[in-house]
Design a protein around this motif. Structure first.
Motif, PDB file in Angstrom:
ATOM      1  N   SER A  84       6.171  37.871  -3.653  1.00  0.00           N
ATOM      2  CA  SER A  84       6.751  38.910  -4.505  1.00  0.00           C
ATOM      3  C   SER A  84       7.406  38.324  -5.750  1.00  0.00           C
ATOM      4  O   SER A  84       7.607  39.032  -6.748  1.00  0.00           O
ATOM      5  CB  SER A  84       7.763  39.744  -3.713  1.00  0.00           C
ATOM      6  OG  SER A  84       8.747  38.920  -3.109  1.00  0.00           O
ATOM      7  N   PRO A 116      14.645  39.570   0.823  1.00  0.00           N
ATOM      8  CA  PRO A 116      15.619  40.466   0.196  1.00  0.00           C
ATOM      9  C   PRO A 116      16.103  39.902  -1.141  1.00  0.00           C
ATOM     10  O   PRO A 116      16.415  38.721  -1.253  1.00  0.00           O
ATOM     11  CB  PRO A 116      16.752  40.518   1.226  1.00  0.00           C
ATOM     12  CG  PRO A 116      16.058  40.265   2.538  1.00  0.00           C
ATOM     13  CD  PRO A 116      15.000  39.253   2.216  1.00  0.00           C
ATOM     14  N   ASP A 120      13.068  44.797  -6.933  1.00  0.00           N
ATOM     15  CA  ASP A 120      13.909  45.990  -7.023  1.00  0.00           C
ATOM     16  C   ASP A 120      13.055  47.244  -6.831  1.00  0.00           C
ATOM     17  O   ASP A 120      11.852  47.178  -6.581  1.00  0.00           O
ATOM     18  CB  ASP A 120      14.653  46.030  -8.357  1.00  0.00           C
ATOM     19  CG  ASP A 120      13.710  46.018  -9.566  1.00  0.00           C
ATOM     20  OD1 ASP A 120      12.505  46.346  -9.400  1.00  0.00           O
ATOM     21  OD2 ASP A 120      14.169  45.678 -10.665  1.00  0.00           O
ATOM     22  N   ASP A 121      13.683  48.404  -6.953  1.00  0.00           N
ATOM     23  CA  ASP A 121      12.991  49.666  -6.701  1.00  0.00           C
ATOM     24  C   ASP A 121      11.757  49.829  -7.578  1.00  0.00           C
ATOM     25  O   ASP A 121      10.682  50.202  -7.090  1.00  0.00           O
ATOM     26  CB  ASP A 121      13.950  50.843  -6.952  1.00  0.00           C
ATOM     27  CG  ASP A 121      14.947  51.032  -5.832  1.00  0.00           C
ATOM     28  OD1 ASP A 121      15.411  50.026  -5.261  1.00  0.00           O
ATOM     29  OD2 ASP A 121      15.281  52.197  -5.536  1.00  0.00           O
ATOM     30  N   LEU A 124       8.958  47.503  -6.527  1.00  0.00           N
ATOM     31  CA  LEU A 124       8.333  47.958  -5.288  1.00  0.00           C
ATOM     32  C   LEU A 124       7.376  49.122  -5.548  1.00  0.00           C
ATOM     33  O   LEU A 124       6.301  49.199  -4.946  1.00  0.00           O
ATOM     34  CB  LEU A 124       9.406  48.371  -4.285  1.00  0.00           C
ATOM     35  CG  LEU A 124      10.224  47.218  -3.689  1.00  0.00           C
ATOM     36  CD1 LEU A 124      11.469  47.758  -2.988  1.00  0.00           C
ATOM     37  CD2 LEU A 124       9.387  46.394  -2.716  1.00  0.00           C
ATOM     38  N   ILE A 137       9.151  41.453   5.614  1.00  0.00           N
ATOM     39  CA  ILE A 137      10.427  40.980   5.069  1.00  0.00           C
ATOM     40  C   ILE A 137      10.992  39.856   5.931  1.00  0.00           C
ATOM     41  O   ILE A 137      11.154  40.004   7.139  1.00  0.00           O
ATOM     42  CB  ILE A 137      11.450  42.142   4.998  1.00  0.00           C
ATOM     43  CG1 ILE A 137      10.910  43.271   4.120  1.00  0.00           C
ATOM     44  CG2 ILE A 137      12.790  41.650   4.471  1.00  0.00           C
ATOM     45  CD1 ILE A 137      11.767  44.538   4.156  1.00  0.00           C
ATOM     46  N   HIS A 154      20.091  35.559   0.551  1.00  0.00           N
ATOM     47  CA  HIS A 154      20.395  36.961   0.731  1.00  0.00           C
ATOM     48  C   HIS A 154      21.412  37.172   1.846  1.00  0.00           C
ATOM     49  O   HIS A 154      21.693  36.262   2.633  1.00  0.00           O
ATOM     50  CB  HIS A 154      19.116  37.747   1.043  1.00  0.00           C
ATOM     51  CG  HIS A 154      18.572  37.506   2.418  1.00  0.00           C
ATOM     52  ND1 HIS A 154      17.692  36.494   2.713  1.00  0.00           N
ATOM     53  CD2 HIS A 154      18.772  38.165   3.604  1.00  0.00           C
ATOM     54  CE1 HIS A 154      17.367  36.532   3.993  1.00  0.00           C
ATOM     55  NE2 HIS A 154      18.021  37.527   4.560  1.00  0.00           N
ATOM     56  N   ASP A 158      21.654  42.926   1.929  1.00  0.00           N
ATOM     57  CA  ASP A 158      20.490  42.876   1.038  1.00  0.00           C
ATOM     58  C   ASP A 158      19.209  43.266   1.778  1.00  0.00           C
ATOM     59  O   ASP A 158      18.329  43.932   1.215  1.00  0.00           O
ATOM     60  CB  ASP A 158      20.322  41.467   0.453  1.00  0.00           C
ATOM     61  CG  ASP A 158      21.442  41.084  -0.496  1.00  0.00           C
ATOM     62  OD1 ASP A 158      22.028  41.992  -1.115  1.00  0.00           O
ATOM     63  OD2 ASP A 158      21.731  39.874  -0.604  1.00  0.00           O
ATOM     64  N   THR A 159      19.101  42.840   3.044  1.00  0.00           N
ATOM     65  CA  THR A 159      17.919  43.204   3.829  1.00  0.00           C
ATOM     66  C   THR A 159      17.863  44.717   4.032  1.00  0.00           C
ATOM     67  O   THR A 159      16.806  45.339   3.851  1.00  0.00           O
ATOM     68  CB  THR A 159      17.942  42.498   5.200  1.00  0.00           C
ATOM     69  OG1 THR A 159      17.927  41.088   5.009  1.00  0.00           O
ATOM     70  CG2 THR A 159      16.740  42.905   6.028  1.00  0.00           C
ATOM     71  N   GLU A 161      19.168  46.979   2.217  1.00  0.00           N
ATOM     72  CA  GLU A 161      18.893  47.616   0.930  1.00  0.00           C
ATOM     73  C   GLU A 161      17.408  47.538   0.585  1.00  0.00           C
ATOM     74  O   GLU A 161      16.826  48.504   0.070  1.00  0.00           O
ATOM     75  CB  GLU A 161      19.720  46.940  -0.168  1.00  0.00           C
ATOM     76  CG  GLU A 161      19.543  47.579  -1.538  1.00  0.00           C
ATOM     77  CD  GLU A 161      20.414  46.926  -2.601  1.00  0.00           C
ATOM     78  OE1 GLU A 161      20.133  47.131  -3.789  1.00  0.00           O
ATOM     79  OE2 GLU A 161      21.364  46.206  -2.236  1.00  0.00           O
ATOM     80  N   LEU A 162      16.772  46.395   0.878  1.00  0.00           N
ATOM     81  CA  LEU A 162      15.351  46.251   0.587  1.00  0.00           C
ATOM     82  C   LEU A 162      14.518  47.215   1.431  1.00  0.00           C
ATOM     83  O   LEU A 162      13.550  47.816   0.933  1.00  0.00           O
ATOM     84  CB  LEU A 162      14.895  44.807   0.835  1.00  0.00           C
ATOM     85  CG  LEU A 162      13.401  44.521   0.634  1.00  0.00           C
ATOM     86  CD1 LEU A 162      12.946  44.920  -0.769  1.00  0.00           C
ATOM     87  CD2 LEU A 162      13.094  43.053   0.905  1.00  0.00           C
ATOM     88  N   SER A 165      14.903  50.615  -0.100  1.00  0.00           N
ATOM     89  CA  SER A 165      14.197  50.667  -1.386  1.00  0.00           C
ATOM     90  C   SER A 165      12.700  50.771  -1.170  1.00  0.00           C
ATOM     91  O   SER A 165      11.999  51.509  -1.882  1.00  0.00           O
ATOM     92  CB  SER A 165      14.524  49.425  -2.216  1.00  0.00           C
ATOM     93  OG  SER A 165      15.885  49.401  -2.595  1.00  0.00           O
TER      94      SER A 165
END
Length: 401
Positions: A84, A116, A120-121, A124, A137, A154, A158-159, A161-162, A165
């Motif tokens: 990524s 993570p 970002d959004d 993705l 992930i 991370h 953060d995980t 949040e990913l 997202s």
């Protein structure tokens, strides 16, 4: 109909974890452009490269790809490293090159690995627009102390949040990786990681045991009884065994069926690509250090990204080794890869493929393991019972003649 899997290796990370024994490196974004160019060139020249290496026949490759490269593709896996990090624009170039070279058989399972903080959004959403529909992930843990101790950048937050997202971006097939045996891990922190995973409700979970490997900084320190990289805080083998059993029980109670020694999934979300490895189905590897298989031989690219790129820039071959499998080696792989799956292997299918008399060499090992209770045999299939999972490597050794 036989299909083909494609694996693309991206050997770059934002940081190098102390437990990592893979061929990956921390590199500036400036090197990504040249690397993607090299992958594009490899895809474009694949028939010539394979013909020169003797992987496909050389007499007809210029008019059409021979055999392997004609197969329809139904899985693509972007692994690493952290693919990524390349960003959607560079990844789009790889996707275009693949679409030019291969025919696809929908529905294609298209996986990308990510950590993570690496997307970002908006990014993705762009990945989904490229057709990438599965996100794997590298969570590893939901205890920040454990993450920090091995150099992860991370946090547990953060995980989470990913995952959220990714769902907003349209991903409906998400996998989380966990590692049992990280420094400072306790029974309580491991249970917390399992509970946090269940709360996020991914479709797939992989549970790996920390591997003490001299090729990693942490593994080397553990083997030498050192104290760097929190080596003194690595739990013992008994803890890891208990953690693995706890994970199996916990995940089963939360709707995840174990379909392979390290992998658990909600119904219908097993990794189709990874199953190709265990079932000896063909796949083509692209990129530095990538491996390929066609049923009769295995080959691999140069591990160094610099050497890989230089060879392609000179219209040379990035392939470092081609290894033909003997009949014995094919059958050995059938057993020690196929027995990783919970369903085991079909001995009848093996007899049709290689001949029943050929399999006779393995009958004493099968009989001895069955008598000792380390394998089960029923309906022409043999499989590992749950009690054998933690010593599976030792059992697999019995199939090497």
């Amino acid at each position: 109909m036989q299909t083909l899997g494609i694996y693309i290796q991206v050997p770059f990370c934002a940081s190098k974890c102390s437990f990592c024994n893979f061929s990956s490196q921390v590199a500036p974004h400036a090197v990504f452009h040249a690397y993607v160019q090299a992958i594009e060139r490899e895809i474009e020249r694949l028939a010539d490269i394979y013909a020169t290496a003797g992987i496909v026949p050389s007499d007809d490759h210029r008019d059409k790809a021979a055999g392997l490269l004609d197969l329809p593709v139904d899985t693509v896996y972007l692994g690493g490293g952290t693919p990524s990090l390349l960003g959607s624009e560079r990844l789009a170039r790889i996707v275009v090159a693949l679409e030019r070279r291969f025919q696809f058989a929908p529905p294609v399972e298209f996986t990308i690995e990510g950590t993570p903080g690496s997307a970002d959004d908006r990014e993705l959403e762009r990945l989904r627009a490229l057709g990438i529909n599965r996100l794997s992930i590298g969570a590893q843990s939901f205890a920040d102390r454990e993450l920090t101790s091995v150099g992860r950048l991370h946090s547990a937050a953060d995980t989470a949040e990913l995952v959220e997202s990714a769902r907003r971006a349209g991903f409906t097939n998400i996998s989380l990786d966990l590692i049992a045996g990280l420094p400072h891990q306790t029974a309580a922190s491991w249970l917390h990681s399992l509970e946090a995973t269940a709360d996020l409700a991914p479709q797939h979970v992989s549970v790996y045991l920390f591997e003490v490997d001299e090729k990693s900084r942490l593994g080397s320190e553990v083997l030498s009884h050192g104290t760097h990289y929190h080596a003194g805080a690595v739990p013992d083998d008994e803890f890891m065994a208990d953690a693995y059993e706890r994970a199996r029980s916990f995940l089963s109670d939360h709707g995840y069926a174990q379909y392979e020694i390290s992998n658990f999934a909600q119904p219908g979300f097993e990794s189709r690509h990874n199953r190709k490895y265990w079932r000896l189905e063909p796949y083509v590897g692209l990129g530095a250090g990538a491996h390929s298989f066609d049923g009769l031989k295995r080959w691999s690219n140069e591990t160094s990204p610099e050497v890989y790129q230089a060879r392609l820039e000179r219209d040379g071959s990035p392939i470092a080794e081609v290894r033909w499998l003997s009949l014995d080696q094919q059958i050995e792989e059938f057993f020690f890869l196929g027995l990783r799956e919970s369903t085991g292997v079909d001995v009848g299918a093996a007899a049709e493929r290689w001949g029943r008399s050929t399999l006779d060499r393995w009958q004493p090992a099968i009989a001895a393991l069955r008598e000792q209770g380390w394998i089960e045999e029923s309906g022409g299939r043999i499989r590992l019972p749950e009690r054998s999972h933690l010593i599976s490597n030792e059992i697999f050794q019995e199939f090497l003649v």
